[in-house]
Design an enzyme around this catalytic site. Sequence first.
Site, PDB file in Angstrom:
ATOM      1  N   THR A   1       0.848  -1.209   0.000  1.00 26.58           N
ATOM      2  CA  THR A   1       0.000   0.000   0.000  1.00 26.58           C
ATOM      3  C   THR A   1       0.874   1.247   0.000  1.00 26.58           C
ATOM      4  OG1 THR A   1      -0.059  -0.086   2.414  1.00 26.58           O
ATOM      5  CG2 THR A   1      -1.938  -1.036   1.243  1.00 26.58           C
TER       6      THR A   1
ATOM      7  N   ARG B   1       4.205   2.265  -2.315  1.00 26.14           N
ATOM      8  CA  ARG B   1       4.458   2.768  -3.661  1.00 26.14           C
ATOM      9  C   ARG B   1       4.833   1.602  -4.563  1.00 26.14           C
ATOM     10  NH1 ARG B   1       2.097   6.703  -2.391  1.00 26.14           N
ATOM     11  NH2 ARG B   1       2.731   8.889  -2.529  1.00 26.14           N
TER      12      ARG B   1
ATOM     13  N   ASP C   1      -2.204  -2.074  -3.796  1.00 33.55           N
ATOM     14  CA  ASP C   1      -2.927  -0.815  -4.004  1.00 33.55           C
ATOM     15  C   ASP C   1      -2.063   0.148  -4.812  1.00 33.55           C
ATOM     16  OD1 ASP C   1      -5.145   0.984  -3.499  1.00 33.55           O
ATOM     17  OD2 ASP C   1      -3.883   2.040  -2.055  1.00 33.55           O
TER      18      ASP C   1
ATOM     19  N   GLU D   1       0.948   4.288 -12.772  1.00 36.55           N
ATOM     20  CA  GLU D   1      -0.341   4.784 -12.262  1.00 36.55           C
ATOM     21  C   GLU D   1      -0.708   6.078 -12.956  1.00 36.55           C
ATOM     22  OE1 GLU D   1      -0.548   5.142  -8.030  1.00 36.55           O
ATOM     23  OE2 GLU D   1       0.267   3.138  -7.702  1.00 36.55           O
TER      24      GLU D   1
ATOM     25  N   HIS E   1      -4.995   2.471  -5.965  1.00 42.93           N
ATOM     26  CA  HIS E   1      -4.353   3.492  -5.106  1.00 42.93           C
ATOM     27  C   HIS E   1      -5.399   4.304  -4.328  1.00 42.93           C
ATOM     28  CE1 HIS E   1      -0.470   6.000  -4.575  1.00 42.93           C
ATOM     29  NE2 HIS E   1      -1.273   6.201  -3.543  1.00 42.93           N
ATOM     30  N   ILE E   2      -6.134   3.596  -3.460  1.00 48.54           N
ATOM     31  CA  ILE E   2      -7.197   4.269  -2.693  1.00 48.54           C
ATOM     32  C   ILE E   2      -6.968   4.150  -1.189  1.00 48.54           C
ATOM     33  CG2 ILE E   2      -8.978   4.153  -4.479  1.00 48.54           C
ATOM     34  CD1 ILE E   2     -10.052   1.613  -2.986  1.00 48.54           C
ATOM     35  N   GLY E   3      -5.699   3.936  -0.801  1.00 42.94           N
ATOM     36  CA  GLY E   3      -5.405   3.752   0.625  1.00 42.94           C
ATOM     37  C   GLY E   3      -5.977   4.850   1.502  1.00 42.94           C
ATOM     38  N   SER E   4      -5.867   6.083   1.063  1.00 41.80           N
ATOM     39  CA  SER E   4      -6.312   7.202   1.914  1.00 41.80           C
ATOM     40  C   SER E   4      -7.685   7.727   1.514  1.00 41.80           C
ATOM     41  CB  SER E   4      -5.274   8.323   1.865  1.00 41.80           C
ATOM     42  OG  SER E   4      -4.999   8.703   0.523  1.00 41.80           O
TER      43      SER E   4
HETATM   44  C1  DGY Z   1      -0.011   9.600  -0.100  1.00 46.99           C
HETATM   45  O1  DGY Z   1      -0.479  10.482   0.625  1.00 46.99           O
HETATM   46  O2  DGY Z   1       1.187   9.488  -0.317  1.00 46.99           O
HETATM   47  C2  DGY Z   1      -0.989   8.644  -0.707  1.00 46.99           C
HETATM   48  O3  DGY Z   1      -0.353   7.717  -1.496  1.00 46.99           O
HETATM   49  C3  DGY Z   1      -2.047   9.374  -1.501  1.00 46.99           C
HETATM   50  O4  DGY Z   1      -1.481  10.331  -2.301  1.00 46.99           O
END
Ligand code: DGY
Length: 319
Positions: free
Chosen positions: A237, A239, A263, A268, A286-289
């Site tokens: 989750t 990079r 993720d 991307e 890429h929806i972790g946050s």
């Molecule tokens: C971050 O904050 O680095 C997350 O990957 C979302 O951009």
Amino acid sequence: MTRPVLWFPRRLSDATLERAQANYDCIINWEDGLSTPDEIVAMSARVDGIVPCHSEVFSADVVARLGPRLRIIANHSVGVDHCDLSALAARGIAVTNTPDVLSDATAEIAMLLMLGAARRAVEGDRLVRTGAWQVWSPSFMVGKQVTGARLGIIGMGRVGRAFAEKARGFGMEIHYYNRTRLNPEQEQGATFHDAIESLLAVSDFLSLHCPATPETTGLMNAERFSLLPDGAVIVNTARGALVDEAALLAALSSGKLSAAGLDCFQTEPGGNPAFAAHENIFMLPHIGSATGQTRDAMGFRALDNLDAFFRGDRPGDLL
Ligand code: DGY
């Protein structure tokens, strides 16, 4: 008094933009499309600050062309691998990020990916959804149990620790590698490894939580995958750059890894089309946050940094 001018290259949460517009003159990309490097450069000549996401890349080339008016890049992200920090420092442009506020949301996604990968969620969902579920037997869709298993965490920063806390609730035995050992209060009984290699040897599940830097690019390569226990599960989750994707596919195809939960991808948006044929890869875009609460908190954190900067104070998250 004239108000600083900010550019928002992406459409941030309503609460964030409302607060920003109350205190700054804002140029907002309401359509939310991606900006080209030339568009970033052109806009930088018109503003005092930019509030980008990880999708806007400030490479050395872009930074060299930024306008002289620009004083601060207040990222709406904790990761700053899209920014060439030394080039920005050389230009005297301040850079901030948004740590802490997205740790729980990201740890939740790591948990979802770990469970979904371990218990074959992609395959199971497809069977039911397509009407292809025609049998049940004790040997049907047997997965890998999380409870009681050993979890290895690379990078025991805020997100790594939030994930460890959630994993303890599943009775997992926590091991970690970090550049520096945590104090006992933060460690909460987790076992420290001073080398990634020894961590891998005990990681039935492995979760990556370190930033992408030149040193961590390709961190999980063929040699490192070979050190994991047979049938291990990897979760990323952090990079995409941390994982050699060809080596990951080879480890999944050979059975060295039983599954992966991802993720993040090297490319991307889009991901890796070669992953699509593998149902033991549980993927998210890429929806972790990506929760409403966390998006507001990220936006407010970026604005807190801007408020401090334009007041003449040191922003809390100045890098
Ligand atoms: C971050 O904050 O680095 C997350 O990957 C979302 O951009």
